[in-house]
Motif scaffolding. Structure first.
Motif, PDB file in Angstrom:
ATOM      1  N   GLY A  99       0.969  -1.429  -0.025  1.00 18.94           N
ATOM      2  CA  GLY A  99       0.034  -0.069  -0.040  1.00 18.94           C
ATOM      3  C   GLY A  99       0.892   1.286  -0.159  1.00 18.94           C
ATOM      4  N   GLU A 100       0.298   2.329   0.553  1.00 14.72           N
ATOM      5  CA  GLU A 100       1.038   3.573   0.564  1.00 14.72           C
ATOM      6  C   GLU A 100       2.462   3.529   1.407  1.00 14.72           C
ATOM      7  OE1 GLU A 100      -0.478   6.630   3.405  1.00 14.72           O
ATOM      8  OE2 GLU A 100      -1.905   5.242   3.846  1.00 14.72           O
ATOM      9  N   HIS A 101       2.485   2.680   2.294  1.00  9.51           N
ATOM     10  CA  HIS A 101       3.614   2.244   3.226  1.00  9.51           C
ATOM     11  C   HIS A 101       4.745   1.436   2.404  1.00  9.51           C
ATOM     12  CE1 HIS A 101       1.708   4.751   6.140  1.00  9.51           C
ATOM     13  NE2 HIS A 101       0.927   3.576   6.555  1.00  9.51           N
ATOM     14  N   GLY A 102       4.437   0.955   1.488  1.00  8.53           N
ATOM     15  CA  GLY A 102       5.483  -0.195   0.833  1.00  8.53           C
ATOM     16  C   GLY A 102       5.254  -0.191  -0.748  1.00  8.53           C
ATOM     17  N   PRO A 103       5.293   1.093  -1.334  1.00 11.88           N
ATOM     18  CA  PRO A 103       5.063   1.308  -2.564  1.00 11.88           C
ATOM     19  C   PRO A 103       6.007   0.506  -3.989  1.00 11.88           C
ATOM     20  CG  PRO A 103       6.401   3.153  -1.908  1.00 11.88           C
ATOM     21  CD  PRO A 103       5.855   2.206  -0.624  1.00 11.88           C
ATOM     22  N   ASP A 104       6.961  -0.321  -3.310  1.00 10.88           N
ATOM     23  CA  ASP A 104       7.990  -1.174  -4.306  1.00 10.88           C
ATOM     24  C   ASP A 104       7.483  -2.653  -3.708  1.00 10.88           C
ATOM     25  OD1 ASP A 104       9.161   1.162  -5.079  1.00 10.88           O
ATOM     26  OD2 ASP A 104      10.424   1.219  -3.374  1.00 10.88           O
ATOM     27  N   LEU A 105       6.450  -3.132  -3.056  1.00 12.36           N
ATOM     28  CA  LEU A 105       6.431  -4.360  -2.595  1.00 12.36           C
ATOM     29  C   LEU A 105       5.921  -4.911  -3.861  1.00 12.36           C
ATOM     30  CD1 LEU A 105       5.918  -6.698  -0.312  1.00 12.36           C
ATOM     31  CD2 LEU A 105       3.450  -5.765  -0.321  1.00 12.36           C
ATOM     32  N   GLU A 106       5.173  -4.666  -4.855  1.00  8.75           N
ATOM     33  CA  GLU A 106       4.842  -5.304  -6.093  1.00  8.75           C
ATOM     34  C   GLU A 106       6.110  -5.544  -6.908  1.00  8.75           C
ATOM     35  OE1 GLU A 106       1.218  -3.982  -8.031  1.00  8.75           O
ATOM     36  OE2 GLU A 106       0.294  -3.944  -5.926  1.00  8.75           O
ATOM     37  N   TYR A 107       6.746  -4.496  -6.929  1.00 12.11           N
ATOM     38  CA  TYR A 107       8.274  -4.703  -7.749  1.00 12.11           C
ATOM     39  C   TYR A 107       8.984  -5.749  -7.254  1.00 12.11           C
ATOM     40  CZ  TYR A 107      12.697  -4.058  -9.393  1.00 12.11           C
ATOM     41  OH  TYR A 107      14.186  -4.314  -9.683  1.00 12.11           O
ATOM     42  N   VAL A 108       9.060  -5.816  -5.975  1.00  5.91           N
ATOM     43  CA  VAL A 108       9.971  -6.923  -5.437  1.00  5.91           C
ATOM     44  C   VAL A 108       9.364  -8.275  -5.502  1.00  5.91           C
ATOM     45  CG1 VAL A 108      10.729  -7.917  -3.111  1.00  5.91           C
ATOM     46  CG2 VAL A 108      10.838  -5.377  -3.491  1.00  5.91           C
ATOM     47  N   ALA A 109       8.081  -8.275  -5.684  1.00  2.00           N
ATOM     48  CA  ALA A 109       7.212  -9.578  -5.909  1.00  2.00           C
ATOM     49  C   ALA A 109       7.601 -10.157  -7.320  1.00  2.00           C
ATOM     50  CB  ALA A 109       5.950  -9.504  -5.543  1.00  2.00           C
ATOM     51  N   THR A 156      16.993   5.430  -9.627  1.00  2.00           N
ATOM     52  CA  THR A 156      17.280   6.794  -9.172  1.00  2.00           C
ATOM     53  C   THR A 156      16.629   6.597  -7.767  1.00  2.00           C
ATOM     54  OG1 THR A 156      16.614   7.557 -11.459  1.00  2.00           O
ATOM     55  CG2 THR A 156      16.291   9.147  -9.488  1.00  2.00           C
ATOM     56  N   PRO A 157      17.232   7.088  -6.818  1.00  2.00           N
ATOM     57  CA  PRO A 157      17.224   7.170  -5.418  1.00  2.00           C
ATOM     58  C   PRO A 157      15.978   8.183  -5.041  1.00  2.00           C
ATOM     59  CG  PRO A 157      19.481   7.580  -5.350  1.00  2.00           C
ATOM     60  CD  PRO A 157      18.883   7.658  -6.857  1.00  2.00           C
ATOM     61  N   ARG A 158      15.005   7.762  -4.210  1.00  2.00           N
ATOM     62  CA  ARG A 158      14.127   8.630  -3.912  1.00  2.00           C
ATOM     63  C   ARG A 158      14.810   9.749  -2.930  1.00  2.00           C
ATOM     64  NH1 ARG A 158      10.902   3.885  -3.295  1.00  2.00           N
ATOM     65  NH2 ARG A 158       8.934   4.129  -4.285  1.00  2.00           N
ATOM     66  N   LEU A 159      14.176  11.164  -3.079  1.00  2.00           N
ATOM     67  CA  LEU A 159      15.058  12.109  -2.263  1.00  2.00           C
ATOM     68  C   LEU A 159      14.261  12.147  -0.831  1.00  2.00           C
ATOM     69  CD1 LEU A 159      14.361  14.897  -4.849  1.00  2.00           C
ATOM     70  CD2 LEU A 159      16.552  13.810  -3.971  1.00  2.00           C
ATOM     71  N   ARG A 160      13.241  11.512  -0.418  1.00  2.00           N
ATOM     72  CA  ARG A 160      12.555  11.412   0.862  1.00  2.00           C
ATOM     73  C   ARG A 160      12.059  10.244   1.065  1.00  2.00           C
ATOM     74  NH1 ARG A 160       9.264  16.673   2.467  1.00  2.00           N
ATOM     75  NH2 ARG A 160      11.129  18.065   3.133  1.00  2.00           N
ATOM     76  N   ILE A 161      12.655   9.502   1.975  1.00  2.00           N
ATOM     77  CA  ILE A 161      11.964   8.233   2.306  1.00  2.00           C
ATOM     78  C   ILE A 161      11.427   8.335   3.838  1.00  2.00           C
ATOM     79  CG2 ILE A 161      12.762   5.913   3.357  1.00  2.00           C
ATOM     80  CD1 ILE A 161      14.294   5.628   0.807  1.00  2.00           C
ATOM     81  N   VAL A 166      10.350   0.334   5.957  1.00  2.00           N
ATOM     82  CA  VAL A 166      11.157  -1.124   5.836  1.00  2.00           C
ATOM     83  C   VAL A 166      11.604  -1.191   4.330  1.00  2.00           C
ATOM     84  CG1 VAL A 166      10.833  -3.520   6.411  1.00  2.00           C
ATOM     85  CG2 VAL A 166       9.806  -1.680   7.802  1.00  2.00           C
ATOM     86  N   GLY A 167      12.752  -1.604   3.986  1.00  2.00           N
ATOM     87  CA  GLY A 167      13.149  -1.643   2.806  1.00  2.00           C
ATOM     88  C   GLY A 167      14.069  -2.838   2.420  1.00  2.00           C
ATOM     89  N   GLN A 185      14.290  -0.556  -2.019  1.00  4.97           N
ATOM     90  CA  GLN A 185      12.950  -0.786  -2.194  1.00  4.97           C
ATOM     91  C   GLN A 185      12.002  -0.779  -1.122  1.00  4.97           C
ATOM     92  OE1 GLN A 185      12.413  -0.869  -5.441  1.00  4.97           O
ATOM     93  NE2 GLN A 185      14.250  -1.448  -6.540  1.00  4.97           N
ATOM     94  N   LEU A 186      10.930   0.048  -1.042  1.00  2.00           N
ATOM     95  CA  LEU A 186      10.145   0.215   0.014  1.00  2.00           C
ATOM     96  C   LEU A 186       9.064  -0.893  -0.119  1.00  2.00           C
ATOM     97  CD1 LEU A 186       9.980   3.922   0.383  1.00  2.00           C
ATOM     98  CD2 LEU A 186      11.964   2.373   1.423  1.00  2.00           C
ATOM     99  N   ILE A 187       9.008  -1.843   0.984  1.00  2.00           N
ATOM    100  CA  ILE A 187       8.107  -2.749   1.010  1.00  2.00           C
ATOM    101  C   ILE A 187       7.076  -2.724   2.211  1.00  2.00           C
ATOM    102  CG2 ILE A 187       9.455  -4.716   0.180  1.00  2.00           C
ATOM    103  CD1 ILE A 187       9.786  -5.767   2.712  1.00  2.00           C
TER     104      ILE A 187
END
Lengths: 232, 336
Positions: A99-109, A156-161, A166-167, A185-187
């Motif tokens: 969700g909003e807290h782990g925007p890269d979860l689907e990418y990791v999957a 490209t790194p995010r400017l603000r995490i 959790v990544g 990658q934020l999961i």
């Protein structure tokens, strides 16, 4: 294990216990750190343990220069035979995955040809160990992640995490205690504060801690947010 | 109390740094130029550990809300009171309502403002230093800006006596500068090209011969990306004999790291606690103020110093500061 000493500039001495990150090395680092902290040496200002090194910062004076400090430290460290460690703590970190807290979860999957639920399952069943705290306040370097969910850093790194994200980066996983730029990658995001500036020990985690990530729902996350209770 | 009337570029409250918490990843922070900071405090009768205000390049304007004794050290940023230029490296008595302003930067990069009684911020983890990224310490964990009112601590009886006699001597003027200063060799001269002494870094042997030569024989320019965390340098590319992954270890104020692009970074007061880039050199602590006072666009050269010489220089500096402290205390007692 061969222990070597070398200067880090004119106000610090690096005690190196090995060239590789091994269980033996990290244990020895912890034992040496504990020993130096429990032994009152006037000139010692502070100690920074890392994976294979313990760096001792000291106050230079007419009576205490590099060789004096080295001899003193050697005298204490030579006696270390049994690595007498505190019983490791187990700390449960509640994570709201995706969700909003782990925007890269689907990418990791998709990168690992897994479903989102499988990534969460694998990430939250592993047993992790904190090897060191460094880089940022309360930031844990954690080992023990399964390579099944490894994923490269973002191009490209995010400017603000956001704080407490959790990544995953390569074979590593970790939590960003404070807002910083970063390429992991934020999961998900934990509800627990890792940096506690008003506490006597301002880092929730310490080297040697065992970590368990526990999945929680968005509702539980909202209820938990900002708490610092550790399940020990 | 000190009121800020205009924003500066970056003005923060700093002391000698936050010690003992780096093992938790908490950066040390603290002043960029410890020498100038110490002397500013000593000139107004404070302990050298009291927080001062570190002003970078463009100073903010301030109003004194009470009579006070202050001193400015470090960079010359054309300071003035009520529009009249004032001198640095000496105590100045200012009456309530005086306005302190800064103009054109002349030499150096950072000015230290010490006020008798000290800047009264509450300590976080044993220090009054501002740690901007974590938003803690100093004044609400941030840079000072227009509208802020900064509390000042109470001056000692000795300083109060001194202020009384200076107040009388000032008569109708709004401020008075004492007619003495430090001996010439105690006042640094900031140049636009500094030669800074370095010891070998822990990974110096991993660099190829050409790079090690270039490091010691060529000038590097200070990049505009430089800040309190690190000074990024532009110059000859420094390369390793072969690529090597290093295990992260502690770094310190003055560690010179070389990332894969071959352009060195000198780690400064707000450095991270650990790093994994190879360190080609380490600035001698005695010369860190020279680095801190360089501005973007200026140049730096490195020359070797042995560990023994670097430590000896630190011991001699402590002796010099102790002597200065004694003679300044006498002057403040006589107050002339």
């Amino acid at each position: 294990m061969r222990i070597t000493y070398s200067p880090l500039g004119d106000e610090a001495i690096v005690i190196e216990v090995g060239q590789e990150i091994t269980k033996e090395a990290t244990n020895l680092v912890r034992a040496i750190t504990k020993l130096i902290e429990e032994t009152t040496i006037d000139s010692v200002v502070e100690v920074i343990p890392a994976f294979t090194t313990v760096t001792v910062f000291y106050k230079v004076s007419a009576e205490c220069q590099y060789e004096d400090m080295k001899n003193l430290l050697t005298k204490y460290i030579v006696g270390i035979k049994h690595v007498d460690l505190i019983q490791p703590r187990t700390i449960e970190i509640p994570v709201c995955y995706g969700g909003e807290h782990g925007p890269d979860l689907e990418y990791v999957a998709s990168h690992n040809q897994l479903t989102v639920d499988e990534v969460i399952e694998i990430h939250s069943t592993g047993t992790y160990e904190v090897n060191m705290i460094g880089f940022a306040p309360g930031f844990p370097f954690i080992s023990g992640m399964s390579e099944k969910i490894a994923a490269p850093r973002r191009a490209t790194p995010r400017l603000r995490i956001p704080a407490r994200s959790v990544g995953i980066a390569g074979m590593q996983t970790g939590v960003y205690p404070i807002e910083t730029p970063g390429g992991w990658q934020l999961i998900g995001r934990t509800a627990m504060e890792l940096f506690l500036p008003n506490e006597k020990i301002p880092s929730l985690l310490q080297a040697g801690d065992q970590i368990v990530f526990k999945p929680i729902s968005k509702e539980e996350y909202d209820k938990w947010e900002g708490t610092t209770h550790a399940t020990v | 109390m000190l009121q800020f009337d205009k924003d500066g570029l970056q003005t923060t409250v700093q002391d000698l740094g936050r010690r003992g918490f780096q093992k938790y990843g908490v950066i040390a922070s603290g002043v960029m130029d410890p020498y100038a900071h110490r002397l500013a405090n000593i000139l107004v009768g404070n302990q050298e550990t009291e927080p001062t205000i570190e002003i970078t390049l463009l100073g903010s304007h301030k109003t004194f809300h009470a009579d006070c004794l202050f001193a400015l050290t470090g960079a010359d940023l054309s300071p003035a009171i009520d529009g009249i230029p004032i001198k640095m490296w000496r105590p100045i008595f200012a009456k309530k309502g005086c306005k302190l302003s800064f103009g054109k930067p002349v030499t150096g990069c950072r000015t230290y403002l010490a006020v008798a009684g000290g800047i009264a911020v509450s300590e976080v983890m044993g220090s009054g230093s501002t740690y901007l990224r974590a938003g803690i310490g100093g004044f609400n964990g941030r840079s000072l800006k227009k509208g802020d009112v900064i509390p000042i601590g109470e001056a000692s009886e000795l300083i109060k006596g001194c202020m009384e006699s200076l107040s009388k001597r000032a008569n109708k003027s709004s401020f008075i500068q004492v007619d003495w200063t430090l001996m010439a060799q105690a006042i640094p001269i900031y140049k636009s090209e500094a030669t800074v002494r370095v010891m070998d870094g822990r990974q110096e042997h991993l660099f190829d011969g050409k790079s090690r030569d270039a490091f010691l024989n060529q000038a590097f320019q200070i990049s505009s990306d430089s800040d309190r965390m690190g000074y990024r340098l532009k110059g000859p590319e420094l390369t390793l004999i072969e690529p090597k992954e290093l295990i992260s270890e502690a770094v310190s104020f003055g560690s010179i790291q070389v990332p894969p692009d071959g352009q060195p970074i000198i780690l400064m007061a707000d450095r991270q606690t650990t790093g994994g880039y190879p360190k080609i050199g380490q600035v001698a602590t005695i010369d860190l103020p020279k680095v801190s006072q360089l501005k973007p666009g200026e140049y730096i050269r490195f020359e070797k110093i042995s560990l023994e010489e670097a430590q000896q220089a630190l011991i001699e500096e402590r002796i010099l500061i102790a002597k200065l402290t004694q003679s300044i205390a006498l002057k403040l007692k006589e107050c002339k």
